[in-house]
Design an enzyme around this catalytic site. Structure first.
Site, short mmCIF file in Angstrom:
data_model
loop_
_atom_site.label_atom_id
_atom_site.label_comp_id
_atom_site.label_asym_id
_atom_site.label_seq_id
_atom_site.Cartn_x
_atom_site.Cartn_y
_atom_site.Cartn_z
N GLU A 22 -9.64 1.65 4.49
CA GLU A 22 -9.15 1.24 3.17
C GLU A 22 -8.22 0.03 3.27
O GLU A 22 -8.21 -0.85 2.40
CB GLU A 22 -8.40 2.41 2.54
CG GLU A 22 -8.34 2.33 1.03
CD GLU A 22 -7.54 3.50 0.45
OE1 GLU A 22 -7.23 3.42 -0.72
OE2 GLU A 22 -7.26 4.46 1.19
N THR A 27 0.88 -1.18 0.00
CA THR A 27 0.00 0.00 0.00
C THR A 27 0.91 1.22 0.00
O THR A 27 2.14 1.08 -0.04
CB THR A 27 -0.88 0.03 1.26
OG1 THR A 27 -0.05 0.33 2.38
CG2 THR A 27 -1.58 -1.29 1.51
N CYS A 28 0.31 2.42 0.07
CA CYS A 28 1.17 3.61 0.06
C CYS A 28 2.00 3.70 1.35
O CYS A 28 2.99 4.40 1.39
CB CYS A 28 0.33 4.86 -0.15
SG CYS A 28 -1.00 5.00 1.02
N ASN A 29 1.57 2.99 2.38
CA ASN A 29 2.29 3.08 3.65
C ASN A 29 3.19 1.90 3.94
O ASN A 29 3.95 1.93 4.90
CB ASN A 29 1.29 3.20 4.81
CG ASN A 29 0.74 4.60 4.91
OD1 ASN A 29 1.43 5.56 4.57
ND2 ASN A 29 -0.49 4.73 5.34
N GLY A 78 -16.56 28.75 -5.32
CA GLY A 78 -15.11 28.61 -5.47
C GLY A 78 -14.84 27.30 -6.17
O GLY A 78 -15.49 26.29 -5.88
N GLY A 88 -11.75 25.82 -6.53
CA GLY A 88 -10.39 25.35 -6.24
C GLY A 88 -10.35 23.90 -5.82
O GLY A 88 -11.39 23.22 -5.74
N SER A 123 -2.07 1.91 11.01
CA SER A 123 -2.22 2.96 10.00
C SER A 123 -1.94 4.33 10.61
O SER A 123 -1.94 4.49 11.83
CB SER A 123 -3.64 2.95 9.44
OG SER A 123 -3.92 1.70 8.87
#
Lengths: 262, 411
Positions: free
Chosen positions: B110, B46-48, B179, B181, B103
């Site tokens: 997730e 995973t990203c971690n 807005g 953004g 986590s």
């Protein structure tokens, strides 16, 4: 037998009330225990009512204490329709302790035993007492929903909503349910009052305080529906009005220990 | 057979190394298949974290080689950041990962899906199959029995959760974005994911409003048209760079009449703020600015950390269950061998006398000897299984093999 059934019903409701309180502090198994406690208590109370009906000569809940017993059963019955869902556990904290306390009051008033028979016909009593008690039970639940609405609304307004998130029904749901509950209960109250007034007229009896308070209750909830659906009364104002109506229900149920039919 | 975990994670490994070691799911399946040639393997990336779970010989060496291959980093650079765990410790680690306890945000949801995907892509045998199934069970149990995952963990999730607390189901809930953004878009996506519909996008630059509106299939409007649509929307998300207020209390007050008591939820993500704080004082109006949302997140994270202690207990219980199962695997072959050995002796002895017995006698003797063997072996079997749950199951199994001359082969 009735003593045991009352005892088990009370213990189950009281246990559920404690479990609801524990669940509010920390959600988890306590919530499920509470739900099963209510279901179990309701089953024991149902058995108690069946036992009373079997042993009584005619309609067994004509005294204020007897009808309070029936009232508690109806409140819990209506609550069980949707109250067992996880998001309604906070509502359980408002309803179940009240049910346990009222059951004890009904017991102290002799409402869990076998009552003396009434001069009125069983059919009349079933319709009149049944309809009024059902309406009052539904108003009680609507009041609990409204109280939960006001508490939640206050938490959101004070920017302290963390305790609510994911654990309580939404404001709109609470408001809609309270409105619908009252919309269902008011016709029952109206029918119950009409049946009672017809009988009152035929007996040429005077209007007593309980009747006056019941008529006042009808007026408040009638106004609630008119203001809600015609004048767009929603949110806090509607919740306060539902609670005002409940104050009259409380007076009718507890403040005036009047029995018309014994 | 030893369970081995070799991996690296956000706890002690810089992102520069983690991104090199990241293995996309299809490649994770290939890595697992390659490693499983000598046993079982699952690659969880995973990203971690990137973790390799292996059962088989030389697991640690092979796993480290695989990490070197996928990351392209020299072994000397990987060794200091890589952790190695075996058996019970490895199982406990995976269960904590699946429960979200390892986590960045405790209880995040997730990771459970990522563990499932890794399991499905892995090359599992009896040990890893059992391990990952139990990890998924532990993850679900933690989320069901604690409140660790109940509260929002980011500003956009908090905003969406608050909107749900007012409106319930967001299907049909109409949102006005003020807005165009990135921040407004993130909040909008969080609401859309829960069923809300972006009805209008307003921006000082009309072409940017139209562009973002196109992405949400909504209508782009000029910023001075915002007050005109307040009667039609349920949620306002504002995040402009405007130095002044975009909406005043009077604008909202004027719109409330047409709302017929329907609540209006306003989220002000801008600094300086776009929306007049006095709006919050109006009936049926709820205004949350960035500080309010951050305090909701902070309190929610504190709640998650409190729940983490309960989650740890659940995970430890599940890890203990896995340890017992793994230990029982040590004695099962010994029990099977013992029973086979006894049955062999019984059958051989019966065969020797079979010719001297009538058919009915044979049946009686068959039945009696079977029962004798069953009764004799019942208690040792139970005791062996009990010992397996403790720490000395292996020693008991060895003792049984030695006493009965059963041989050392394990299934």
């Amino acid at each position: 037998m009735a003593e045991y059934l009352f005892g088990f019903a009370f213990l189950a409701y009281a246990g559920a009330a404690v479990a609801y309180a524990a669940d509010v502090r920390r959600s988890g198994p306590a919530g499920r225990i509470a739900t099963w406690g209510v279901r179990l208590g309701w089953l024991f109370q149902t058995a108690l009512l069946v036992d009373q009906a079997a042993r009584a000569d005619g309609f067994p809940w004509t005294t204020w204490a007897g009808s309070l017993n029936l009232f508690v059963w109806l409140v819990v019955s209506v609550y069980l329709v949707w109250g067992c869902r996880t998001r309604y556990r906070l509502l359980g904290l408002a309803v179940v302790p009240l049910a346990a306390a009222l059951l004890v009051i009904a017991r102290l008033g002799g409402g869990t035993g076998v009552e003396t028979s009434s001069d009125y016909s069983t059919a009349f009593l079933i319709v009149h007492v049944g309809l009024l008690t059902f309406a009052f039970a539904a108003f009680t639940l609507a009041a609990a929903l409204s109280a939960l609405y006001l508490w939640q609304e206050q938490r959101l307004k004070s920017h302290r909503p963390a305790a609510l998130l994911g654990r309580a029904p939404s404001l709109l749901t609470l408001e809609t349910l309270a409105g619908r509950t009252i919309a269902v209960a008011l016709p029952a109250l109206t029918a119950g009052i009409v049946v009672g007034l017809v009988r009152l007229r035929s007996d040429k009896a005077p209007v007593d305080a309980l009747m006056a308070v019941t008529l006042g209750t009808w007026a408040v909830y009638g106004s609630y529906l008119v203001l809600r659906y015609e004048a767009g009364w929603h949110g806090r104002r509607a919740a306060y009005l539902a609670l005002a109506g409940f104050a009259l229900v409380a007076v009718a149920r507890l403040g005036l220990q009047v029995s018309h039919f014994s | 057979m030893t369970l081995t975990l070799v991996g690296l994670s956000h706890q002690g490994t810089p992102v520069a190394v983690r991104e090199r070691a990241f293995v996309p799911l299809p490649q994770a399946a290939e890595v697992a298949a390659g490693l499983a040639e000598a046993g079982e393997a699952v690659c969880l990336s995973t990203c971690n974290r990137t973790e390799l779970y292996l059962v088989g010989p030389d697991a640690e060496v092979r796993a480290l080689d695989a990490l070197v291959t996928v990351s392209g980093l020299p072994p000397d650079e990987l060794r200091p950041v890589v952790y190695r765990l075996t058996d019970e410790a490895a199982a406990l680690h995976l269960f904590r990962v699946a429960a979200g306890l390892d986590s960045l945000v405790p209880g995040e949801g997730e990771v459970l899906g990522q563990v499932r995907s890794a399991f499905e892509a892995g090359a599992t045998g009896p040990v890893l199959d059992r391990l990952f199934r139990q990890a998924l069970h532990a993850g679900k149990k933690v989320r069901a029995e604690t409140a660790i995952a109940e509260s929002p963990a980011s500003v956009s999730a908090a905003a969406a959760a608050l909107v749900q607390q007012v409106f319930g189901q967001l299907d049909g809930c109409r949102v006005l974005l003020v807005g165009a953004g990135h921040v407004a878009e993130l909040a909008a996506r969080s609401l859309v994911a829960r069923g809300a519909r972006i009805a209008y996008v307003a921006n000082r630059s009309p072409h940017r409003a139209v562009e973002l509106a196109g992405r949400f299939r909504s209508q782009g409007i000029a910023i001075d048209g915002v007050a005109g649509v307040l009667g039609e929307v349920d949620v306002v998300v504002s995040s402009t760079g405007s130095p002044g207020r975009v909406l005043e209390r009077t604008d909202i007050d004027a719109a409330l009449g047409s709302r017929k008591g329907r609540p209006l939820f306003l989220i002000d993500l801008a600094v300086p703020r776009d929306l007049d704080p006095a709006i919050h004082e109006l009936d049926d109006c709820y205004l949350y600015d960035i500080d309010d949302l951050e305090s909701v997140v902070a309190s929610s994270l504190a709640g998650r950390r409190r729940e983490a202690a309960r989650a740890e207990a659940i995970v430890a219980e599940e890890a203990e269950g896995f340890r017992e199962w793994q230990a029982s695997r040590e004695v099962v072959p010994a029990i099977a061998s013992l029973r086979a050995h006894a049955e062999e002796i019984r059958a051989a002895e019966l065969e020797r006398v079979r010719g001297r017995l009538s058919t009915s006698d044979q049946e009686v003797v068959e039945s009696i000897t079977t029962r004798i063997v069953e009764k004799l072996l019942h208690l040792p079997t139970v005791r062996l299984k009990e010992a397996a749950a403790g720490a000395d199951g292996g020693s008991y199994a060895q003792a049984v093999r030695h006493l009965f001359g059963l041989g050392d082969e394990r299934e």
